[in-house]
Design an enzyme around this catalytic site. Sequence first.
Site, PDB file in Angstrom:
ATOM      1  N   PRO A  10      -0.210  -3.071  -1.510  1.00  0.00           N
ATOM      2  CA  PRO A  10      -1.078  -2.336  -0.698  1.00  0.00           C
ATOM      3  C   PRO A  10      -2.594  -2.389  -1.157  1.00  0.00           C
ATOM      4  O   PRO A  10      -2.880  -1.944  -2.035  1.00  0.00           O
ATOM      5  CB  PRO A  10      -0.594  -1.023  -0.287  1.00  0.00           C
ATOM      6  CG  PRO A  10       0.230  -0.828  -1.693  1.00  0.00           C
ATOM      7  CD  PRO A  10       0.875  -2.324  -2.015  1.00  0.00           C
ATOM      8  N   ARG A  18     -14.959  -3.027  -1.937  1.00  0.00           N
ATOM      9  CA  ARG A  18     -15.462  -1.816  -2.614  1.00  0.00           C
ATOM     10  C   ARG A  18     -15.041  -1.443  -3.851  1.00  0.00           C
ATOM     11  O   ARG A  18     -14.249  -2.361  -4.374  1.00  0.00           O
ATOM     12  CB  ARG A  18     -14.831  -0.747  -1.600  1.00  0.00           C
ATOM     13  CG  ARG A  18     -13.307  -0.414  -1.627  1.00  0.00           C
ATOM     14  CD  ARG A  18     -13.024   0.912  -0.947  1.00  0.00           C
ATOM     15  NE  ARG A  18     -11.666   1.054  -0.595  1.00  0.00           N
ATOM     16  CZ  ARG A  18     -10.884   1.484  -1.811  1.00  0.00           C
ATOM     17  NH1 ARG A  18     -11.362   1.941  -2.864  1.00  0.00           N
ATOM     18  NH2 ARG A  18      -9.582   1.637  -1.635  1.00  0.00           N
ATOM     19  N   ASN A  73       1.109  -8.377  -8.356  1.00  0.00           N
ATOM     20  CA  ASN A  73       0.351  -7.071  -8.430  1.00  0.00           C
ATOM     21  C   ASN A  73       1.022  -5.802  -7.662  1.00  0.00           C
ATOM     22  O   ASN A  73       0.545  -6.015  -6.127  1.00  0.00           O
ATOM     23  CB  ASN A  73      -0.997  -7.417  -8.309  1.00  0.00           C
ATOM     24  CG  ASN A  73      -2.158  -6.050  -8.588  1.00  0.00           C
ATOM     25  OD1 ASN A  73      -1.356  -4.757  -8.484  1.00  0.00           O
ATOM     26  ND2 ASN A  73      -3.340  -6.151  -8.426  1.00  0.00           N
ATOM     27  N   ALA A  76      -0.543   0.207  -5.674  1.00  0.00           N
ATOM     28  CA  ALA A  76       0.196   1.734  -5.841  1.00  0.00           C
ATOM     29  C   ALA A  76       1.691   1.864  -6.030  1.00  0.00           C
ATOM     30  O   ALA A  76       2.078   2.707  -6.635  1.00  0.00           O
ATOM     31  CB  ALA A  76      -0.508   2.630  -4.823  1.00  0.00           C
ATOM     32  N   GLU A 100       3.857  -8.967 -13.988  1.00  0.00           N
ATOM     33  CA  GLU A 100       2.934  -7.968 -13.409  1.00  0.00           C
ATOM     34  C   GLU A 100       1.775  -7.903 -13.600  1.00  0.00           C
ATOM     35  O   GLU A 100       1.428  -8.092 -14.926  1.00  0.00           O
ATOM     36  CB  GLU A 100       3.720  -6.481 -13.866  1.00  0.00           C
ATOM     37  CG  GLU A 100       3.082  -5.374 -13.323  1.00  0.00           C
ATOM     38  CD  GLU A 100       3.612  -4.130 -13.920  1.00  0.00           C
ATOM     39  OE1 GLU A 100       4.645  -4.214 -14.568  1.00  0.00           O
ATOM     40  OE2 GLU A 100       3.181  -2.766 -13.745  1.00  0.00           O
TER      41      GLU A 100
END
Length: 151
Positions: A10, A18, A73, A76, A100
Site C-alpha cells: 500500500p 512525498r 516490499n 505497512a 523482503e
Amino acid sequence: MARVLVLNGPNLQRLGTREPTIYGSATLADVERDLVAAAPEGVEVELRQTDDEATLISWLHEAVDTGSPVIMNPAAFTHYSYALRDASVLVTEAGLPLIEVHISNPHRREEFRHTSVVSGVATGVIAGLGVEGYRLALQYVAGRIASAGGA
Ligand code: CA2
C-alpha cells in the site's frame, strides 16, 4: 525465461511524490525501469503494486503456482498482516526465494515499524538502502536462478 515478481504494498505508487528525506525521489516507474535494465538475459521482471491485501496474497499464490521468485516490499502490511506472512510461507516452502525489501530502515523509525511479521519467513531482508535494495535483491535472485540452471 524465468519471471521474477516484484510486489509492492500500500501507498507505494506514491513513491517519489512525498517524504523524499525518508524514501528518496525515485518513483516506482523508475524502479521498474532500473530492474528491467538490470535483469540478466533469461530473467524477466514484472513489477506490481496494490493497496489491497487480498490482491497481494493472490499474487503470492500465483508465484507458487508459476514457480516465480518474489521480491516484495509489503509496506505497512509488513507490520501486522499475518495473512501475508502465511502466504509468504507458501512461497519459501515451494523452494522459491522471497526477498523482503524496505526502502527505509524501519528499525530507525517509529516503534511499530520495528516488527515485521514477514521477516521470520522470508529468505532474506534488505532494508535502509533506498530503492537500490530492489536491485540488490534482483542480483541475489538472478544468482539463485542461474545456479538452479535457469527457469
Ligand atoms: O521503507 C519501506 O519501504 C516501507 O516498507 C515503506 C512503507 C512503510 O509503511 C514501511 O514501514 C517501510 C510505507 C510506504 C508508503 O510509501 C510512500 C513512499 C513515499 C511517498 C508516499 C508513500
